[in-house]
Motif scaffolding. Structure first.
Motif, PDB file in Angstrom:
ATOM      1  N   TYR A  85       4.231  -9.188  -3.093  1.00  0.00           N
ATOM      2  CA  TYR A  85       2.869  -8.694  -2.808  1.00  0.00           C
ATOM      3  C   TYR A  85       1.969  -9.862  -2.387  1.00  0.00           C
ATOM      4  O   TYR A  85       1.784 -10.826  -3.141  1.00  0.00           O
ATOM      5  CB  TYR A  85       2.310  -7.995  -4.042  1.00  0.00           C
ATOM      6  CG  TYR A  85       0.890  -7.505  -3.911  1.00  0.00           C
ATOM      7  CD1 TYR A  85       0.517  -6.676  -2.864  1.00  0.00           C
ATOM      8  CD2 TYR A  85      -0.083  -7.864  -4.850  1.00  0.00           C
ATOM      9  CE1 TYR A  85      -0.785  -6.211  -2.750  1.00  0.00           C
ATOM     10  CE2 TYR A  85      -1.378  -7.408  -4.740  1.00  0.00           C
ATOM     11  CZ  TYR A  85      -1.732  -6.581  -3.684  1.00  0.00           C
ATOM     12  OH  TYR A  85      -3.024  -6.131  -3.567  1.00  0.00           O
ATOM     13  N   PRO A  86       1.387  -9.771  -1.176  1.00  0.00           N
ATOM     14  CA  PRO A  86       0.621 -10.914  -0.659  1.00  0.00           C
ATOM     15  C   PRO A  86      -0.837 -10.941  -1.075  1.00  0.00           C
ATOM     16  O   PRO A  86      -1.555 -11.871  -0.704  1.00  0.00           O
ATOM     17  CB  PRO A  86       0.750 -10.732   0.856  1.00  0.00           C
ATOM     18  CG  PRO A  86       0.822  -9.251   1.042  1.00  0.00           C
ATOM     19  CD  PRO A  86       1.561  -8.723  -0.164  1.00  0.00           C
ATOM     20  N   GLY A  87      -1.315  -9.935  -1.808  1.00  0.00           N
ATOM     21  CA  GLY A  87      -2.712  -9.916  -2.229  1.00  0.00           C
ATOM     22  C   GLY A  87      -3.474  -8.748  -1.648  1.00  0.00           C
ATOM     23  O   GLY A  87      -3.062  -8.118  -0.666  1.00  0.00           O
ATOM     24  N   SER A  88      -4.630  -8.450  -2.266  1.00  0.00           N
ATOM     25  CA  SER A  88      -5.379  -7.244  -1.914  1.00  0.00           C
ATOM     26  C   SER A  88      -5.936  -7.264  -0.496  1.00  0.00           C
ATOM     27  O   SER A  88      -6.261  -6.215   0.051  1.00  0.00           O
ATOM     28  CB  SER A  88      -6.523  -7.027  -2.911  1.00  0.00           C
ATOM     29  OG  SER A  88      -7.389  -8.149  -2.915  1.00  0.00           O
ATOM     30  N   MET A  94       1.688  -3.393   2.701  1.00  0.00           N
ATOM     31  CA  MET A  94       2.509  -2.791   1.662  1.00  0.00           C
ATOM     32  C   MET A  94       2.878  -1.355   2.004  1.00  0.00           C
ATOM     33  O   MET A  94       3.979  -0.897   1.679  1.00  0.00           O
ATOM     34  CB  MET A  94       1.790  -2.851   0.314  1.00  0.00           C
ATOM     35  CG  MET A  94       1.406  -4.260  -0.123  1.00  0.00           C
ATOM     36  SD  MET A  94       2.785  -5.429  -0.031  1.00  0.00           S
ATOM     37  CE  MET A  94       3.847  -4.808  -1.332  1.00  0.00           C
ATOM     38  N   VAL A  95       1.988  -0.645   2.664  1.00  0.00           N
ATOM     39  CA  VAL A  95       2.316   0.729   3.064  1.00  0.00           C
ATOM     40  C   VAL A  95       3.446   0.713   4.079  1.00  0.00           C
ATOM     41  O   VAL A  95       4.366   1.537   4.034  1.00  0.00           O
ATOM     42  CB  VAL A  95       1.073   1.440   3.624  1.00  0.00           C
ATOM     43  CG1 VAL A  95       1.436   2.816   4.159  1.00  0.00           C
ATOM     44  CG2 VAL A  95       0.021   1.573   2.533  1.00  0.00           C
ATOM     45  N   ALA A  96       3.402  -0.245   4.996  1.00  0.00           N
ATOM     46  CA  ALA A  96       4.503  -0.376   5.950  1.00  0.00           C
ATOM     47  C   ALA A  96       5.804  -0.692   5.226  1.00  0.00           C
ATOM     48  O   ALA A  96       6.890  -0.225   5.615  1.00  0.00           O
ATOM     49  CB  ALA A  96       4.173  -1.457   6.971  1.00  0.00           C
ATOM     50  N   ALA A  97       5.709  -1.465   4.132  1.00  0.00           N
ATOM     51  CA  ALA A  97       6.907  -1.828   3.374  1.00  0.00           C
ATOM     52  C   ALA A  97       7.516  -0.621   2.672  1.00  0.00           C
ATOM     53  O   ALA A  97       8.735  -0.599   2.416  1.00  0.00           O
ATOM     54  CB  ALA A  97       6.569  -2.914   2.359  1.00  0.00           C
ATOM     55  N   ASP A 113      -0.944   6.142  -2.244  1.00  0.00           N
ATOM     56  CA  ASP A 113      -0.866   6.175  -3.710  1.00  0.00           C
ATOM     57  C   ASP A 113       0.547   5.996  -4.243  1.00  0.00           C
ATOM     58  O   ASP A 113       0.773   6.112  -5.454  1.00  0.00           O
ATOM     59  CB  ASP A 113      -1.430   7.501  -4.234  1.00  0.00           C
ATOM     60  CG  ASP A 113      -2.927   7.606  -4.052  1.00  0.00           C
ATOM     61  OD1 ASP A 113      -3.619   6.603  -4.276  1.00  0.00           O
ATOM     62  OD2 ASP A 113      -3.410   8.693  -3.683  1.00  0.00           O
ATOM     63  N   THR A 114       1.508   5.728  -3.358  1.00  0.00           N
ATOM     64  CA  THR A 114       2.905   5.628  -3.784  1.00  0.00           C
ATOM     65  C   THR A 114       3.096   4.587  -4.884  1.00  0.00           C
ATOM     66  O   THR A 114       3.828   4.807  -5.855  1.00  0.00           O
ATOM     67  CB  THR A 114       3.799   5.302  -2.577  1.00  0.00           C
ATOM     68  OG1 THR A 114       3.708   6.379  -1.627  1.00  0.00           O
ATOM     69  CG2 THR A 114       5.249   5.127  -2.987  1.00  0.00           C
ATOM     70  N   ALA A 115       2.436   3.433  -4.758  1.00  0.00           N
ATOM     71  CA  ALA A 115       2.600   2.373  -5.757  1.00  0.00           C
ATOM     72  C   ALA A 115       2.118   2.819  -7.128  1.00  0.00           C
ATOM     73  O   ALA A 115       2.711   2.461  -8.154  1.00  0.00           O
ATOM     74  CB  ALA A 115       1.845   1.121  -5.313  1.00  0.00           C
ATOM     75  N   MET A 116       1.043   3.607  -7.173  1.00  0.00           N
ATOM     76  CA  MET A 116       0.521   4.098  -8.449  1.00  0.00           C
ATOM     77  C   MET A 116       1.607   4.845  -9.209  1.00  0.00           C
ATOM     78  O   MET A 116       1.748   4.716 -10.430  1.00  0.00           O
ATOM     79  CB  MET A 116      -0.673   5.018  -8.189  1.00  0.00           C
ATOM     80  CG  MET A 116      -1.299   5.612  -9.431  1.00  0.00           C
ATOM     81  SD  MET A 116      -2.470   6.950  -9.064  1.00  0.00           S
ATOM     82  CE  MET A 116      -3.609   6.153  -7.948  1.00  0.00           C
ATOM     83  N   HIS A 117       2.391   5.624  -8.506  1.00  0.00           N
ATOM     84  CA  HIS A 117       3.438   6.418  -9.143  1.00  0.00           C
ATOM     85  C   HIS A 117       4.663   5.573  -9.469  1.00  0.00           C
ATOM     86  O   HIS A 117       5.278   5.724 -10.529  1.00  0.00           O
ATOM     87  CB  HIS A 117       3.832   7.574  -8.225  1.00  0.00           C
ATOM     88  CG  HIS A 117       2.755   8.600  -8.055  1.00  0.00           C
ATOM     89  ND1 HIS A 117       2.666   9.722  -8.837  1.00  0.00           N
ATOM     90  CD2 HIS A 117       1.710   8.652  -7.195  1.00  0.00           C
ATOM     91  CE1 HIS A 117       1.607  10.436  -8.467  1.00  0.00           C
ATOM     92  NE2 HIS A 117       1.010   9.805  -7.463  1.00  0.00           N
ATOM     93  N   GLY A 163      -4.301   1.688  -3.346  1.00  0.00           N
ATOM     94  CA  GLY A 163      -3.349   0.767  -2.754  1.00  0.00           C
ATOM     95  C   GLY A 163      -2.434   0.144  -3.790  1.00  0.00           C
ATOM     96  O   GLY A 163      -2.363   0.575  -4.950  1.00  0.00           O
ATOM     97  N   PHE A 164      -1.751  -0.887  -3.388  1.00  0.00           N
ATOM     98  CA  PHE A 164      -0.739  -1.508  -4.232  1.00  0.00           C
ATOM     99  C   PHE A 164      -1.360  -2.177  -5.462  1.00  0.00           C
ATOM    100  O   PHE A 164      -0.836  -2.070  -6.570  1.00  0.00           O
ATOM    101  CB  PHE A 164       0.058  -2.531  -3.417  1.00  0.00           C
ATOM    102  CG  PHE A 164       1.411  -2.816  -3.984  1.00  0.00           C
ATOM    103  CD1 PHE A 164       2.494  -2.010  -3.672  1.00  0.00           C
ATOM    104  CD2 PHE A 164       1.612  -3.889  -4.836  1.00  0.00           C
ATOM    105  CE1 PHE A 164       3.755  -2.267  -4.204  1.00  0.00           C
ATOM    106  CE2 PHE A 164       2.864  -4.156  -5.374  1.00  0.00           C
ATOM    107  CZ  PHE A 164       3.939  -3.334  -5.059  1.00  0.00           C
ATOM    108  N   GLN A 165      -2.484  -2.866  -5.265  1.00  0.00           N
ATOM    109  CA  GLN A 165      -3.120  -3.540  -6.390  1.00  0.00           C
ATOM    110  C   GLN A 165      -3.570  -2.531  -7.449  1.00  0.00           C
ATOM    111  O   GLN A 165      -3.420  -2.775  -8.650  1.00  0.00           O
ATOM    112  CB  GLN A 165      -4.312  -4.361  -5.925  1.00  0.00           C
ATOM    113  CG  GLN A 165      -4.998  -5.159  -7.027  1.00  0.00           C
ATOM    114  CD  GLN A 165      -4.082  -6.201  -7.649  1.00  0.00           C
ATOM    115  OE1 GLN A 165      -3.553  -7.063  -6.954  1.00  0.00           O
ATOM    116  NE2 GLN A 165      -3.873  -6.114  -8.972  1.00  0.00           N
ATOM    117  N   LEU A 166      -4.100  -1.384  -7.011  1.00  0.00           N
ATOM    118  CA  LEU A 166      -4.494  -0.356  -7.965  1.00  0.00           C
ATOM    119  C   LEU A 166      -3.281   0.125  -8.748  1.00  0.00           C
ATOM    120  O   LEU A 166      -3.359   0.354  -9.965  1.00  0.00           O
ATOM    121  CB  LEU A 166      -5.175   0.813  -7.247  1.00  0.00           C
ATOM    122  CG  LEU A 166      -5.622   1.971  -8.138  1.00  0.00           C
ATOM    123  CD1 LEU A 166      -6.629   1.508  -9.180  1.00  0.00           C
ATOM    124  CD2 LEU A 166      -6.214   3.102  -7.285  1.00  0.00           C
TER     125      LEU A 166
END
Length: 683
Positions: A85-88, A94-97, A113-117, A163-166
């Motif tokens: 993770y490169p930062g907020s 990250m969505v592309a990843a 919201d994928t990362a949240m789950h 996002g990923f940070q959330l």
């Protein structure tokens, strides 16, 4: 993972839970939130067990979610993204990843919201947007209220863009608070989890119902302040009449950048909010939940004159407010836009609030317009809850801009299919319950138009409207085209249903085939009343509506080759068709300055599916020509140059060609649809 569980069982449980949660608007707004389940699947290449996650993908609605609407990801691969993770400031990467974490083919695109789950250590996770939960999330002292309401079972998470940070934040809170069953996301919504699908659903519902009870018990009774008499709701009949008159004016204004379909809402929640002293202040603050303001825009346009003021005064004020809104929206864009921001998408409001009258919401189609309105009602409920226990404090304007003009949102918009030729247009078809009118309504609907199906017989009109897709696509209206009041009421119905009318098809008709000496004055008057008078009344009301909208329109007359061809025993019908044909020319000359194009279609011998031919005209014409009625269509075909029978669908195709967008510089034209009748050639 639970060994006895199979992936199919996990998916089935997830869909069932999603449907139950999504079926109740108290739990989440339309298309809002997402749910997930984790379980063991089989790698299709190696045949070895693989930890997977099924999660609602981008778009779609929980209440109607299907397996194709789920994203399926390899869990260990998704979680390994934490290490890179490169930062907020680089969330979009990250969505592309996520695409590189997908399992198998098909499925929906992963949502933000994928990362949240995926990062939360729980087999089942729900992320929802309940009004009660967002009320706490947008309250000025939300953290303290969350603790007061839930104790330590629900933890406050400060606002962070999805996002990923959330996702990492929530995962850390879950790990550090083993007693917690969920979180309130500041400015946004709630997330809950559980070891089983049933436990997760129970935790979600417990958070929502507890928040509702807390607001009801703790909240003050009139959070929007006192009723301002000047803005009290007008009586229903007066209110809806004024709404129908205003709708085309408002639709024209909000279609300055892009054509829009409208939706009208005068529910008690809307009218009460608009009657209260606090509504101007709260409306100016805008909505908070990202799902809300992406549909409703950053804030609504609010009319500030009394609902029963003179109509001209209200419309003039509307135009002033619209100009100011566009200027303010451009300023908002310019305040926050960065060099790499997407271009401004349009400066018109999606929500227009008229105290005493109701709410007008707009979108590219009827469903989008309805959803925008529903989301603003959600926002009203959120404001009521937050104001009842504290003060409504939505996320900042800069954060709203970051989401509204997020590159990921732009990419989502780019994935939408190209609009249909008649998208965002509203058609009004008379005699729409049968024959040519029915075929025309079907064709215009198939090309993207919303359709007002007008017929003297309401039952077939209703059947057709249902066939076309119900209220999102078509409405049925009963009207006698010879009656001024009926026509005015039909246009009002169209304005309330879709915001206005911009494509009118004058098709209603009847036919009387008799020699001159046997034609009575009553028959002459009947024939001319339906087609000559009826077309005049419909076109007059259409012109009024289209001029009020201010962006032109189309009026198409279904005339006949008999307008120029003289046949025996046909004086009443032929003369009234000639009347209609000249109305086309006269109105094209008069309405051109308003951008309204008027054209005609001249069919002949349309026997199949025709209400006119079935009603006796077929038998009369067959007798005139000395053929069996069942052979009349073939008889007409053989006398044409092409030797082809004309069907209702052929006439409908001509109507679409005239109004579908290619003949933008054509008006006053009559198009023959008769398979070639030389005697009816226009010259």
């Amino acid at each position: 993972m639970t060994e006895q569980s199979t992936p199919n069982h996990a998916v089935s449980e997830l869909l069932d839970r999603s449907h139950r949660l999504g079926a109740d608007p108290r739990n989440t707004n339309y298309a809002g939130g997402n749910t997930s389940a984790k379980d063991t699947g089989i790698d299709p290449v190696t045949g070895t067990p693989e930890e997977l996650m099924w999660v609602k993908g981008s778009g779609g609605d929980l209440g109607t979610l299907t397996e194709s609407g789920l994203s399926v990801l390899r869990l260990h691969r998704l979680r390994s993204l934490v290490d890179v993770y490169p930062g907020s400031d680089r969330e979009d990467e990250m969505v592309a990843a996520f695409d590189h974490c997908l399992h198998g083919k098909g499925g929906a695109a992963p949502s933000i919201d994928t990362a949240m789950h995926g990062l939360v250590e729980a087999e089942h996770v729900d992320h929802l947007h309940p009004d009660a939960g967002i009320a706490l999330a947008t309250a000025a002292d939300g953290p303290a209220l969350t603790e007061e309401c839930f104790g330590d079972k629900v933890v406050w998470v400060p606002w962070r863009r999805p996002g990923f940070q959330l996702g990492m934040d929530i995962a850390a809170i879950k790990a550090g608070n083993p007693q917690a069953v969920g979180v309130v996301l500041g400015g946004h919504g709630i997330t809950a989890w559980g070891a089983t699908s049933a436990e997760c659903e129970a935790n979600s519902l417990w958070i929502i119902r507890t928040a509702e009870a807390f607001l009801a018990e703790r909240g003050r009774p009139e959070p929007f302040g006192e009723v301002v008499e000047e803005f009290a709701a007008l009586p229903e009949e007066q209110r809806r009449a004024r709404a129908a008159a205003l709708a085309p004016v408002i639709r024209g204004l909000v279609s300055t950048d892009h054509a829009r379909i409208g939706h009208y809402d005068d529910s008690e929640a809307v009218l009460d909010f608009l009657s209260r002293a606090a509504h101007p202040r709260l409306a100016q603050l805008g909505t908070s939940c990202p799902d809300h303001f992406l549909r409703t825009k950053v804030r609504p346009l609010v009319v500030d004159v009394a609902p029963d003021a003179p109509f001209e005064e209200v419309t003039e004020r509307l135009r002033e407010l619209h100009r100011s809104y566009r200027e303010e929206y451009r300023a908002y864009y310019e305040r926050h836009a960065q060099p790499d921001s997407p271009a401004m998408r349009g400066a018109d409001p999606a929500i227009v609030l008229v105290p005493g009258i109701g709410m007008f919401s707009f979108g590219t189609d009827k469903q989008t317009a309805c959803v925008a309105g529903e989301f603003y009602v959600n926002a009203i409920n959120v404001m009521r809850g937050a104001e009842s226990v504290s003060g409504y404090t939505p996320i900042s304007e800069s954060e709203k801009f970051r989401i509204e003009y997020w590159a990921l949102e732009e990419a989502k918009l780019a994935r939408r299919p190209a609009p249909q030729p008649l998208a965002s247009r509203v058609a009004f078809v008379t005699g729409g319950g049968s024959g040519i009118g029915k075929a025309t309504a079907r064709r215009l609907s198939a090309e993207g138009a919303c359709v007002v199906v007008v017929d003297r017989d309401l039952d077939p009109a209703r059947q057709l409207a249902d066939e076309l897709g119900g209220s999102d696509k078509a409405v049925a209206v009963q009207a006698d085209v010879t009656e001024e009041d009926d026509i005015a009421a039909a246009f009002r119905a169209g304005a309330l249903a879709f915001g206005g009318i911009d494509l009118v098809v004058n098709n209603a008709g009847t036919s009387i085939s008799k020699p001159l000496s046997e034609t009575t004055t009553a028959e002459w008057d009947l024939q001319h009343g339906i087609m000559a008078r009826g077309s005049f009344l419909v076109s007059r009301e259409a012109a009024r509506t289209m001029i009020a909208q201010g962006f032109g329109g189309d009026i198409v007359y279904v005339v006949s080759k008999n307008a120029v061809f003289a046949g025996p025993n046909n004086v009443a019908y032929g003369a009234t068709k000639a009347d209609q044909a000249h109305q086309v020319r006269l109105l094209a000359a008069e309405l051109g300055e308003h951008g309204i194009r008027v054209n005609g279609v001249n069919p002949d011998g349309v026997v199949q599916g025709s209400g006119i031919f079935a009603g006796g005209w077929g038998a009369q014409r067959a007798a005139v020509y000395g053929v069996e009625e069942s052979e009349l269509g073939k008889f007409y075909a053989q006398r044409t140059l092409l030797k082809r029978e004309v069907l209702p669908e052929h006439v409908a195709a001509a109507v679409f060609t005239l109004a579908g967008g290619d003949l933008t510089h054509t008006t006053g034209l009559h198009v023959p649809v008769d398979a070639g009748v030389a005697a009816a050639f226009l010259r």
